[in-house]
Write a protein that holds these residues in place. Structure first.
Motif, PDB file in Angstrom:
ATOM      1  N   PRO A 130     -26.421  -6.558 -34.792  1.00  0.00           N
ATOM      2  CA  PRO A 130     -27.032  -6.445 -36.123  1.00  0.00           C
ATOM      3  C   PRO A 130     -25.994  -6.423 -37.243  1.00  0.00           C
ATOM      4  O   PRO A 130     -26.203  -7.006 -38.307  1.00  0.00           O
ATOM      5  N   GLY A 131     -24.859  -5.773 -36.983  1.00  0.00           N
ATOM      6  CA  GLY A 131     -23.803  -5.728 -37.978  1.00  0.00           C
ATOM      7  C   GLY A 131     -23.202  -7.095 -38.234  1.00  0.00           C
ATOM      8  O   GLY A 131     -22.947  -7.477 -39.380  1.00  0.00           O
ATOM      9  N   LEU A 132     -22.978  -7.850 -37.182  1.00  0.00           N
ATOM     10  CA  LEU A 132     -22.417  -9.198 -37.335  1.00  0.00           C
ATOM     11  C   LEU A 132     -23.379 -10.121 -38.076  1.00  0.00           C
ATOM     12  O   LEU A 132     -22.946 -10.968 -38.863  1.00  0.00           O
ATOM     13  N   ARG A 133     -24.673  -9.962 -37.831  1.00  0.00           N
ATOM     14  CA  ARG A 133     -25.648 -10.787 -38.547  1.00  0.00           C
ATOM     15  C   ARG A 133     -25.668 -10.473 -40.046  1.00  0.00           C
ATOM     16  O   ARG A 133     -25.948 -11.340 -40.872  1.00  0.00           O
ATOM     17  N   ALA A 134     -25.378  -9.218 -40.396  1.00  0.00           N
ATOM     18  CA  ALA A 134     -25.423  -8.818 -41.805  1.00  0.00           C
ATOM     19  C   ALA A 134     -24.165  -9.188 -42.575  1.00  0.00           C
ATOM     20  O   ALA A 134     -24.202  -9.307 -43.806  1.00  0.00           O
ATOM     21  N   LEU A 135     -23.052  -9.373 -41.870  1.00  0.00           N
ATOM     22  CA  LEU A 135     -21.769  -9.590 -42.553  1.00  0.00           C
ATOM     23  C   LEU A 135     -21.772 -10.766 -43.530  1.00  0.00           C
ATOM     24  O   LEU A 135     -21.288 -10.623 -44.660  1.00  0.00           O
ATOM     25  N   PRO A 136     -22.278 -11.961 -43.149  1.00  0.00           N
ATOM     26  CA  PRO A 136     -22.245 -13.083 -44.104  1.00  0.00           C
ATOM     27  C   PRO A 136     -22.980 -12.770 -45.405  1.00  0.00           C
ATOM     28  O   PRO A 136     -22.518 -13.154 -46.486  1.00  0.00           O
ATOM     29  N   PHE A 137     -24.108 -12.074 -45.313  1.00  0.00           N
ATOM     30  CA  PHE A 137     -24.871 -11.733 -46.517  1.00  0.00           C
ATOM     31  C   PHE A 137     -24.103 -10.733 -47.390  1.00  0.00           C
ATOM     32  O   PHE A 137     -24.073 -10.854 -48.614  1.00  0.00           O
ATOM     33  N   ILE A 138     -23.469  -9.750 -46.751  1.00  0.00           N
ATOM     34  CA  ILE A 138     -22.753  -8.719 -47.499  1.00  0.00           C
ATOM     35  C   ILE A 138     -21.544  -9.321 -48.216  1.00  0.00           C
ATOM     36  O   ILE A 138     -21.326  -9.089 -49.415  1.00  0.00           O
ATOM     37  N   THR A 142     -21.215  -9.824 -52.334  1.00  0.00           N
ATOM     38  CA  THR A 142     -20.103  -9.187 -53.042  1.00  0.00           C
ATOM     39  C   THR A 142     -19.342 -10.193 -53.900  1.00  0.00           C
ATOM     40  O   THR A 142     -19.050  -9.947 -55.075  1.00  0.00           O
ATOM     41  N   LEU A 143     -19.026 -11.353 -53.332  1.00  0.00           N
ATOM     42  CA  LEU A 143     -18.307 -12.383 -54.089  1.00  0.00           C
ATOM     43  C   LEU A 143     -19.179 -12.979 -55.186  1.00  0.00           C
ATOM     44  O   LEU A 143     -18.698 -13.297 -56.275  1.00  0.00           O
ATOM     45  N   LEU A 144     -20.472 -13.133 -54.915  1.00  0.00           N
ATOM     46  CA  LEU A 144     -21.396 -13.680 -55.909  1.00  0.00           C
ATOM     47  C   LEU A 144     -21.405 -12.805 -57.170  1.00  0.00           C
ATOM     48  O   LEU A 144     -21.281 -13.318 -58.293  1.00  0.00           O
ATOM     49  N   ILE A 145     -21.540 -11.495 -56.986  1.00  0.00           N
ATOM     50  CA  ILE A 145     -21.584 -10.574 -58.133  1.00  0.00           C
ATOM     51  C   ILE A 145     -20.268 -10.608 -58.899  1.00  0.00           C
ATOM     52  O   ILE A 145     -20.236 -10.640 -60.137  1.00  0.00           O
ATOM     53  N   ASN A 146     -19.164 -10.618 -58.156  1.00  0.00           N
ATOM     54  CA  ASN A 146     -17.853 -10.636 -58.796  1.00  0.00           C
ATOM     55  C   ASN A 146     -17.658 -11.878 -59.651  1.00  0.00           C
ATOM     56  O   ASN A 146     -17.217 -11.803 -60.802  1.00  0.00           O
ATOM     57  N   GLY A 180     -20.335 -16.921 -47.415  1.00  0.00           N
ATOM     58  CA  GLY A 180     -21.197 -16.573 -46.291  1.00  0.00           C
ATOM     59  C   GLY A 180     -21.034 -17.518 -45.118  1.00  0.00           C
ATOM     60  O   GLY A 180     -21.012 -17.091 -43.957  1.00  0.00           O
ATOM     61  N   LEU A 181     -20.907 -18.811 -45.395  1.00  0.00           N
ATOM     62  CA  LEU A 181     -20.729 -19.800 -44.325  1.00  0.00           C
ATOM     63  C   LEU A 181     -19.389 -19.607 -43.606  1.00  0.00           C
ATOM     64  O   LEU A 181     -19.308 -19.715 -42.368  1.00  0.00           O
ATOM     65  N   ILE A 182     -18.344 -19.335 -44.380  1.00  0.00           N
ATOM     66  CA  ILE A 182     -17.028 -19.102 -43.772  1.00  0.00           C
ATOM     67  C   ILE A 182     -17.077 -17.874 -42.868  1.00  0.00           C
ATOM     68  O   ILE A 182     -16.557 -17.885 -41.746  1.00  0.00           O
ATOM     69  N   ILE A 183     -17.717 -16.820 -43.346  1.00  0.00           N
ATOM     70  CA  ILE A 183     -17.824 -15.599 -42.547  1.00  0.00           C
ATOM     71  C   ILE A 183     -18.636 -15.857 -41.276  1.00  0.00           C
ATOM     72  O   ILE A 183     -18.256 -15.424 -40.174  1.00  0.00           O
ATOM     73  N   GLN A 184     -19.754 -16.605 -41.402  1.00  0.00           N
ATOM     74  CA  GLN A 184     -20.642 -16.841 -40.272  1.00  0.00           C
ATOM     75  C   GLN A 184     -19.979 -17.663 -39.167  1.00  0.00           C
ATOM     76  O   GLN A 184     -20.094 -17.331 -37.980  1.00  0.00           O
ATOM     77  N   PHE A 185     -19.281 -18.710 -39.546  1.00  0.00           N
ATOM     78  CA  PHE A 185     -18.791 -19.659 -38.539  1.00  0.00           C
ATOM     79  C   PHE A 185     -17.322 -19.477 -38.167  1.00  0.00           C
ATOM     80  O   PHE A 185     -16.885 -20.046 -37.167  1.00  0.00           O
TER      81      PHE A 185
END
Length: 487
Positions: A130-138, A142-146, A180-185
């Motif tokens: 579950p944590g790994l699935r959430a990482l790309p979104f988190i 974070t980068l989107l807001i920044n 998110g894509l970089i984190i996911q793949f």
């Protein structure tokens, strides 16, 4: 080092708006027409008053607000120079109200985020997937807001103000999606492999790690050592125990003492706990003989459990720690960026006023804030961080509540989001308030009321309350002295 870079960048990209409020919004600068020198002296008095109290509070490890000090000092010199008419009380009231709202808002954001993650990830029996699935979104969020905080209505000197609102949205969404894509793949597969290896290694090590917790019982015939914990671990090496103890209710023949026996040549007998009813007890005498004697009524077995942290409920499991450690670093960088955008510009607001009045010859201060002054402020706050920052870091990061990678992540992102929002509005809120609010709310949500040092929190709030009148008084006194000396 990361905070140094982030603070300076935050000051350059976001600091221009907040400094405008501090140097022109709180005061009615029109009252200083044709008396520019007096306003410049007032700005100097504000810098002096805020600096004195900031240094004193930092010495005592109190996380006061730099925003409070500069706003209080600005009000102080203006009261001395122009009386109550010299302060824009409506603007001042909004700023003070934000100091109350900001820690609550920041704390609510952080605590709600923590509770959501706790329900969907932290409390799971196997939280890795579950944590790994959430990482790309988190990471993506974070980068989107920044990016949006920088691009939308950004500094005119970098031409960011020419980007339309939809352009800022498209840019920030693109960066967030790409992240998110970089984190996911790329990141998730590597992280999954490393965490599984870590868990396998932990499982192997724990097979030979057992902790025996002993509790003294009353025995008038043979006193035993005080309650203590014994472990077969010594300096990280597993010993090779050969002896286990046989338990007995005691008899008149042996006076309650029996010699230790060898069972399977291994103290770590898995049947040990099952063979020990709770009513039976284990005693170890102070006999220095090579073969220890056991008193069946001297010491009661409390528990036999795996070697874990004594405050296991307050620490992250290995997989949670691995997943959120870097996220905490990322969001701390995010927080430093927001802090640079808000607090640096607060601190140097009077300095920018000095520069603007000197270069323009007018109290109107129409010129945009130059980058080199924002850079100067960023370097100044970074020097303070290196020299004395650890004093306040200890108070907020360690003393107020127990902070782990997972809770620290939610604290950082909640407070940073609140500060960034205020910076875009141009409201000089307190980053300190936001951070402390998030620490207290998450500490309470994570454990209970006992999870927060309320005495320390009370002292922090008292320091907050006295900051504005104290710095106002110091600034007013300095202004009086400067007027006597130069006007």
């Amino acid at each position: 080092m990361i905070a140094t870079v982030a603070e300076i960048l935050g000051a350059i990209f976001l600091g221009y708006k907040v400094s405008d409020t501090v140097r022109k919004g709180i005061l009615d600068v029109s009252l200083y027409n044709n008396t520019e020198k007096e306003l410049m002296l007032g700005s100097l008095a504000a810098l002096g008053g805020s600096s004195i109290w900031n240094l004193a509070a930092t010495f005592f490890k109190l996380p006061i607000s730099g925003t409070h000090t500069i706003v209080g000092a600005t009000v102080g010199f203006s009261l001395c120079a122009r009386g109550f008419n010299g302060v824009n009380w409506v603007t001042f009231g909004k700023i003070v109200a934000s100091w109350v709202v900001s820690p609550v808002l920041s704390g609510l954001i952080s605590s709600v985020l923590y509770l959501v993650l706790n329900y969907f990830i932290f409390k799971k029996e196997k939280p890795l997937e579950p944590g790994l699935r959430a990482l790309p979104f988190i990471y993506g969020l974070t980068l989107l807001i920044n990016v949006f905080s920088i691009v939308h209505d950004g500094p005119s000197m970098l031409k960011f103000d020419l980007i339309p609102w939809w352009g800022a949205i498209v840019t920030s969404l693109s960066v967030g999606l790409l992240t998110g894509l970089i984190i996911q793949f790329i990141v998730v597969p590597r992280l999954r492999k490393s965490v599984r290896a870590l868990l396998a290694n932990e499982a192997t090590n724990k097979e030979n790690e057992v902790k025996f917790t002993f509790d003294s019982a009353d025995n008038s015939r043979s006193p035993t050592p005080p309650s203590r914990e014994l472990s077969v671990m010594e300096k990280g090496q597993v010993t090779s125990p050969t002896t286990t103890y046989t338990f007995s209710g005691g008899s008149s023949d042996t006076n309650g003492y029996i010699p230790a026996e060898t069972k399977n040549g291994n103290l770590l007998n898995p049947t040990l706990e099952n063979n020990c009813p709770s009513s039976q007890t284990l005693g170890v005498t102070q006999n220095s003989s090579q073969v220890p004697l056991v008193n069946s009524t001297a010491v009661k077995i409390v528990s036999v459990e795996k070697l874990t942290d004594k405050k296991n409920s307050e620490t992250d499991r290995p997989e949670i720690k691995s997943l959120f450690s870097f996220l905490q670093i990322l969001t701390a960088t995010f927080g430093s960026f927001a802090h640079g955008g808000n607090d640096v510009s607060n601190a140097i607001g009077p300095l920018i006023a000095l520069w603007a009045i000197y270069t323009e010859g007018s109290v109107a201060q129409q010129s945009p804030t130059p980058i080199y002054i924002l850079l100067y402020g960023g370097i100044g706050i970074s020097v303070g961080l290196w020299v004395w920052g650890r004093r306040v870091i200890q108070t907020i990061g360690e003393d107020l509540t127990k902070v782990t990678a997972s809770s620290g992540f939610t604290i950082e992102i909640g407070s940073a989001f609140t500060v960034l929002l205020a910076s875009k509005i141009g409201l000089p809120i307190s980053t300190t308030h936001c951070k402390v609010g998030s620490v207290v709310f998450v500490g309470w949500a994570k454990s209970s009321r006992q999870g927060v040092d309320w005495k320390l929190f009370r002292n922090i709030v008292i320091a907050w309350v006295v900051t504005v009148p104290l710095t106002a008084g110091i600034s007013a006194l300095l202004m009086l002295l400067l007027k006597i000396a130069f006007i």
